[in-house]
Every structure is written in structure tokens, then in C-alpha cells.
Design a protein around this motif. Structure first.
Motif, PDB file in Angstrom:
ATOM      1  N   PRO A  70       0.828  -1.213   0.000  1.00 54.70           N
ATOM      2  CA  PRO A  70       0.000   0.000   0.000  1.00 54.70           C
ATOM      3  C   PRO A  70       0.864   1.266   0.000  1.00 54.70           C
ATOM      4  N   GLU A  88      -1.270  -1.371  -6.760  1.00 55.68           N
ATOM      5  CA  GLU A  88      -2.538  -2.051  -6.491  1.00 55.68           C
ATOM      6  C   GLU A  88      -3.362  -1.359  -5.412  1.00 55.68           C
ATOM      7  N   ASN A  89      -2.693  -0.756  -4.446  1.00 55.97           N
ATOM      8  CA  ASN A  89      -3.375  -0.133  -3.317  1.00 55.97           C
ATOM      9  C   ASN A  89      -2.767   1.254  -3.114  1.00 55.97           C
TER      10      ASN A  89
END
Length: 104
Positions: A70, A88-89
Motif C-alpha cells: 500500500p 494495487e493499493n
């Protein structure tokens, strides 16, 4: 949670202290303040990364980050989110905030 702050200026350190006060384990990567810490070492165990470095150095830093970890952008000066599309985050921390206010 293990959180790495990419940038240890006033804002980065203020956010880092807030994370520490909330029981997170923090590391910093800042080649000017901590020249002995390599980015690879700072991010090796990170469960989250907070980008607080100047926007002008993103091309040096982003390729070294895992696209699965993240990433929180707290740096100003970006005119496009395009450099972050592969993560992705990805989140953005924004708004009017001064380091002194965060410390209080």
C-alpha cells in the motif's frame, strides 16, 4: 504495522510521529537527513509506504517500490496520477495541513 516514510522533512516527520503515537513501527528514507539508510533497507519490511518526498524525485523512487505494498501519497506538486497507476493499493492524503498543527 511497519510503515516507511519516503521523506523526513517537517511534514514527513510530523506524519511519522502521528503513526508512532498510534503504535506503528516507522522507518524513514531521506538521503539528506539519513544518508546511511538505503531505500532498499528502508522499504524491505514495509507493510505500507508514505510518499512525502518532493515530487521531482518520483522517477528515482517509484521503480524501487513494490506495486503490491500500500502506497499513500502525501506529497504536493504532482500534476498527474499516471505515475501511480501500477500500484494495487494507492491512496492520497491531501488537504490543508501544516506540520506544526499535526504535532499538536
Amino acid at each position: 504495522m511497519k510503515v516507511t516514510f519516503l521523506g523526513a522533512g517537517l511534514y514527513g516527520e510530523a506524519l511519522g510521529k502521528m503513526a508512532e503515537l498510534n503504535d506503528h513501527e516507522i522507518k524513514y528514507y531521506d538521503p539528506y537527513k539519513f544518508p546511511d539508510i538505503k531505500i532498499e533497507d528502508a522499504i524491505s519490511e514495509a507493510e505500507a509506504v508514505v510518499y512525502v518526498a518532493p515530487a521531482v524525485v518520483y522517477q528515482e523512487i517509484l521503480p524501487k517500490l513494490s506495486k503490491k505494498t500500500p502506497l499513500i501519497l502525501a506529497s504536493k506538486g504532482f500534476v498527474s496520477m499516471k505515475p501511480f497507476e501500477e500500484f494495487e493499493n494507492f491512496s492520497v492524503l491531501s488537504g490543508a495541513a501544516f506540520a506544526e498543527d499535526l504535532m499538536e
